[in-house]
Scaffold this active site. Structure first.
Site, PDB file in Angstrom:
ATOM      1  CG  ASP A 158     -34.154  10.693  29.246  1.00 25.19           C
ATOM      2  OD1 ASP A 158     -34.971  11.027  28.376  1.00 25.19           O
ATOM      3  OD2 ASP A 158     -34.484  10.391  30.403  1.00 25.19           O
ATOM      4  CG  HIS A 168     -34.757   2.603  33.475  1.00 29.11           C
ATOM      5  ND1 HIS A 168     -35.808   1.857  33.945  1.00 29.11           N
ATOM      6  CD2 HIS A 168     -35.289   3.608  32.739  1.00 29.11           C
ATOM      7  CE1 HIS A 168     -36.931   2.389  33.497  1.00 29.11           C
ATOM      8  NE2 HIS A 168     -36.651   3.445  32.772  1.00 29.11           N
TER       9      HIS A 168
HETATM   10  N1  CMC Z   1     -24.568   7.549  37.765  1.00 29.36           N
HETATM   11  C1  CMC Z   1     -23.851   7.045  38.797  1.00 29.36           C
HETATM   12  N2  CMC Z   1     -24.344   6.161  39.692  1.00 29.36           N
HETATM   13  C2  CMC Z   1     -25.615   5.781  39.544  1.00 29.36           C
HETATM   14  C3  CMC Z   1     -26.430   6.263  38.503  1.00 29.36           C
HETATM   15  C4  CMC Z   1     -25.857   7.178  37.590  1.00 29.36           C
HETATM   16  N3  CMC Z   1     -26.571   7.671  36.575  1.00 29.36           N
HETATM   17  N4  CMC Z   1     -27.655   5.718  38.587  1.00 29.36           N
HETATM   18  C5  CMC Z   1     -27.630   4.918  39.674  1.00 29.36           C
HETATM   19  N5  CMC Z   1     -26.381   4.947  40.261  1.00 29.36           N
HETATM   20  C6  CMC Z   1     -25.932   4.178  41.408  1.00 29.36           C
HETATM   21  C7  CMC Z   1     -26.464   4.771  42.699  1.00 29.36           C
HETATM   22  O1  CMC Z   1     -25.569   5.721  43.232  1.00 29.36           O
HETATM   23  C8  CMC Z   1     -26.584   3.527  43.560  1.00 29.36           C
HETATM   24  O2  CMC Z   1     -25.283   3.194  43.981  1.00 29.36           O
HETATM   25  P1  CMC Z   1     -25.055   2.536  45.463  1.00 29.36           P
HETATM   26  O3  CMC Z   1     -25.754   1.202  45.398  1.00 29.36           O
HETATM   27  O4  CMC Z   1     -23.582   2.434  45.602  1.00 29.36           O
HETATM   28  O5  CMC Z   1     -25.692   3.483  46.439  1.00 29.36           O
HETATM   29  C9  CMC Z   1     -27.038   2.450  42.575  1.00 29.36           C
HETATM   30  O6  CMC Z   1     -26.518   2.875  41.298  1.00 29.36           O
HETATM   31  C10 CMC Z   1     -28.541   2.286  42.473  1.00 29.36           C
HETATM   32  O7  CMC Z   1     -29.111   3.558  42.186  1.00 29.36           O
HETATM   33  P2  CMC Z   1     -30.539   4.045  42.709  1.00 29.36           P
HETATM   34  O8  CMC Z   1     -30.569   5.538  42.702  1.00 29.36           O
HETATM   35  O9  CMC Z   1     -30.851   3.331  43.974  1.00 29.36           O
HETATM   36  O10 CMC Z   1     -31.484   3.459  41.573  1.00 29.36           O
HETATM   37  P3  CMC Z   1     -32.986   3.893  41.285  1.00 29.36           P
HETATM   38  O11 CMC Z   1     -33.629   2.750  40.606  1.00 29.36           O
HETATM   39  O12 CMC Z   1     -33.637   4.431  42.519  1.00 29.36           O
HETATM   40  O13 CMC Z   1     -32.835   5.155  40.289  1.00 29.36           O
HETATM   41  C11 CMC Z   1     -32.550   6.418  38.327  1.00 29.36           C
HETATM   42  C12 CMC Z   1     -32.970   5.061  38.913  1.00 29.36           C
HETATM   43  C13 CMC Z   1     -32.935   6.452  36.839  1.00 29.36           C
HETATM   44  C14 CMC Z   1     -33.303   7.560  39.036  1.00 29.36           C
HETATM   45  C15 CMC Z   1     -31.022   6.587  38.495  1.00 29.36           C
HETATM   46  O14 CMC Z   1     -30.347   5.561  37.791  1.00 29.36           O
HETATM   47  C16 CMC Z   1     -30.523   7.960  38.051  1.00 29.36           C
HETATM   48  O15 CMC Z   1     -30.544   8.906  38.851  1.00 29.36           O
HETATM   49  N6  CMC Z   1     -30.071   8.102  36.755  1.00 29.36           N
HETATM   50  C17 CMC Z   1     -29.673   9.394  36.258  1.00 29.36           C
HETATM   51  C18 CMC Z   1     -30.909  10.200  35.856  1.00 29.36           C
HETATM   52  C19 CMC Z   1     -31.534   9.667  34.592  1.00 29.36           C
HETATM   53  O16 CMC Z   1     -30.873   9.384  33.603  1.00 29.36           O
HETATM   54  N7  CMC Z   1     -32.883   9.588  34.595  1.00 29.36           N
HETATM   55  C20 CMC Z   1     -33.661   9.127  33.430  1.00 29.36           C
HETATM   56  C21 CMC Z   1     -34.316   7.807  33.682  1.00 29.36           C
HETATM   57  S1  CMC Z   1     -34.942   7.026  32.197  1.00 29.36           S
HETATM   58  C22 CMC Z   1     -36.226   7.995  31.649  1.00 29.36           C
HETATM   59  C23 CMC Z   1     -37.319   8.230  32.597  1.00 29.36           C
HETATM   60  O17 CMC Z   1     -37.712   7.358  33.386  1.00 29.36           O
HETATM   61  O18 CMC Z   1     -37.852   9.321  32.568  1.00 29.36           O
END
Ligand code: CMC
Length: 440
Positions: free
Chosen positions: A370, A312
């Site tokens: 989720d 998140h």
């Molecule tokens: N599985 C594997 N690795 C992950 C995941 C995941 N679900 N989420 C983040 N990471 C890793 C990412 O690869 C990165 O690694 P590195 O530093 O080595 O490059 C690190 O963690 C930081 O991730 P980010 O993408 O920079 O983080 P963000 O804050 O931009 O993204 C997020 C947040 C929710 C989009 C992301 O965690 C994600 O894609 N999660 C899966 C989709 C999901 O469950 N979305 C629902 C969010 S909650 C409800 C809502 O808001 O609607």
């Protein structure tokens, strides 16, 4: 509007090219700190660069507080745990919209408005006939909500005076649109709303009542749905809520702004994740249940696969909503004699392994809202392509509350970020006759 009491005596010192500037420091009611950079460009000629707005506060808001490090989420000062335990969704919607919990009389009046506005204009009902049967319900939802302004234009020019009526109309009609879109996708007759049912019971009845197999509203399902909608009620400046505020900042009417929010919610990184989680769990189950392989894939930087339902932007510890939903999941599935659901078992195993894994620990990746919600929706009989619609139903009071706050705030300016241009510097125009392939 930023009240003077939140502006501290302290100033933040910033030096650019040897010249020092002083910027105000703001501290919110729960201690959140910000540097107020509103005069930065005028003073220094510089802007800030913050893709994804990871460090940018776009407004002051009195609606929701969340502390991602401590795993706290409060609506209007009330803990989400208390609201989910003791309230109806409609009570929480009232709280989000008005800022205080309703009395019995206020809640009854709100309920009467919802009953009054539950029907759709029959001309709108015909719209459903024109969508292809496999149309995604989110596309139907966003276009139907955008169309509401054409059918109910009378209050849009003075929305704040009529916000209760507009909010009740939207809350009630969105539920009807959601259920009708499902019925149409099946080719089944529409079931109209009933005035004598609660918000959640009414929705379930519109979804599942049938002339050949009468549906009995199950109180366990109603309670579960009520809890899920409350937990989705608001989440401060997330992607869809920021979209509603951004679109509304151009002085766009409430219905069109909410329609834009619905489109933003659809994305798999946002509200679309609840559908993606079940798809992922089903895939793991169908391929023999080897969930560890998926954890390895999620960790592999060369693989674009992510463990959906994990991580998140704001929570860097447990998402409090996910904990409540996990408990509700156990309760609902046991009450429905589905405790041995293989997807629930895989989800729990995935969570257990991920929470002990260095990759997830280092990056503070925990299950989000989720991760377990889809398992409950699935148990209730809600089809997968409706999961994000359910999220929209829950998030609607938050969107409306933010739109209202934004509209009423004298500090609101049209949302218009700046950029750092990195394209070609100004160059001479070349006529089409003289252009050569190599000249790009
Ligand atoms: N599985 C594997 N690795 C992950 C995941 C995941 N679900 N989420 C983040 N990471 C890793 C990412 O690869 C990165 O690694 P590195 O530093 O080595 O490059 C690190 O963690 C930081 O991730 P980010 O993408 O920079 O983080 P963000 O804050 O931009 O993204 C997020 C947040 C929710 C989009 C992301 O965690 C994600 O894609 N999660 C899966 C989709 C999901 O469950 N979305 C629902 C969010 S909650 C409800 C809502 O808001 O609607």
């Amino acid at each position: 509007m930023l009240d003077d009491k939140y502006v501290t005596e302290k100033k933040v010192e910033i030096t650019i090219d040897g010249k020092t500037y002083y910027l105000p420091m703001v501290v919110g009611s729960e201690g959140e700190k910000a540097v107020d950079i509103r005069s930065l460009r005028a003073q220094t000629g510089c802007i800030t660069l913050d893709s994804g707005y990871m460090n940018t506060g776009s407004c002051c808001s009195k609606i929701t507080f969340l502390d991602g490090e401590k795993g706290i989420l409060n609506y209007r000062g009330y803990r989400i745990e208390d609201l989910a335990e003791h309230c109806s969704f409609i009570e929480v919607a009232y709280l989000l919209l008005h800022g205080y919990l309703p009395t019995v009389g206020e809640l009854n009046y709100f309920g009467q408005l919802l009953a009054k506005f539950a029907l759709l204009h029959e001309d709108m009902v015909h719209f459903f006939d024109r969508y292809p049967p496999n149309a995604h319900p989110m596309s139907i939802l966003s276009s139907m909500v955008g169309s509401l302004v054409s059918f109910y234009p009378e209050m849009v020019n003075n929305p704040l005076e009529n916000i209760d009526l507009m909010a009740s109309r939207l809350l009630s009609k969105l539920r009807t649109i959601a259920a009708f879109s499902y019925r149409k996708s099946l080719g089944h007759p529409l079931v109209y709303p009933r005035h004598d049912y609660s918000y959640c019971a009414n929705f379930l009845n519109m979804m599942f009542e049938s002339p050949v197999r009468p549906y009995e509203v199950n109180p366990v399902e109603v309670a579960a749905l009520n809890k899920l909608l409350i937990l989705h009620g608001d989440h401060e400046q997330n992607c869809s809520t920021s979209t509603v505020r951004m679109v509304g900042s151009a002085r766009v009417n409430l219905y069109a702004s909410i329609s834009a929010g619905i489109s933003a919610l659809w994305g798999p990184l946002h509200g679309g994740a609840n559908q993606a989680v079940i798809e992922m769990l089903e895939q793991i189950h169908l391929k023999g249940g080897d969930y560890k392989k998926y954890i390895e894939r999620a960790k592999d930087p060369k693989d674009s696969f992510r463990l959906v339902g994990f991580g998140h932007r704001v929570y860097k510890s447990h998402d409090p909503r996910s904990r409540i939903i996990k408990r509700a999941c156990d309760d609902v599935l046991s009450a429905m004699n589905m405790a041995s659901d293989p997807l629930l078992a895989i989800a729990k195993e995935l969570e257990e392994v991920a929470l002990k894994d260095e990759y997830f620990i280092e990056r503070n990746l925990y299950p989000n809202v989720d991760f377990y919600s889809g398992i409950i929706y699935r148990a209730i009989g809600i089809p997968m392509n409706m999961f994000t619609v359910m999220f929209a139903l829950g998030r609607l009071p938050g969107w409306i509350a933010h739109w209202k706050e934004m509209w009423d705030d004298p500090d609101t300016r049209i949302g218009r970020p700046r950029q750092i241009y990195t394209g070609p510097c100004q160059r001479e125009f070349v006529s089409i006759e003289e252009r050569k392939l190599g000249d790009r």
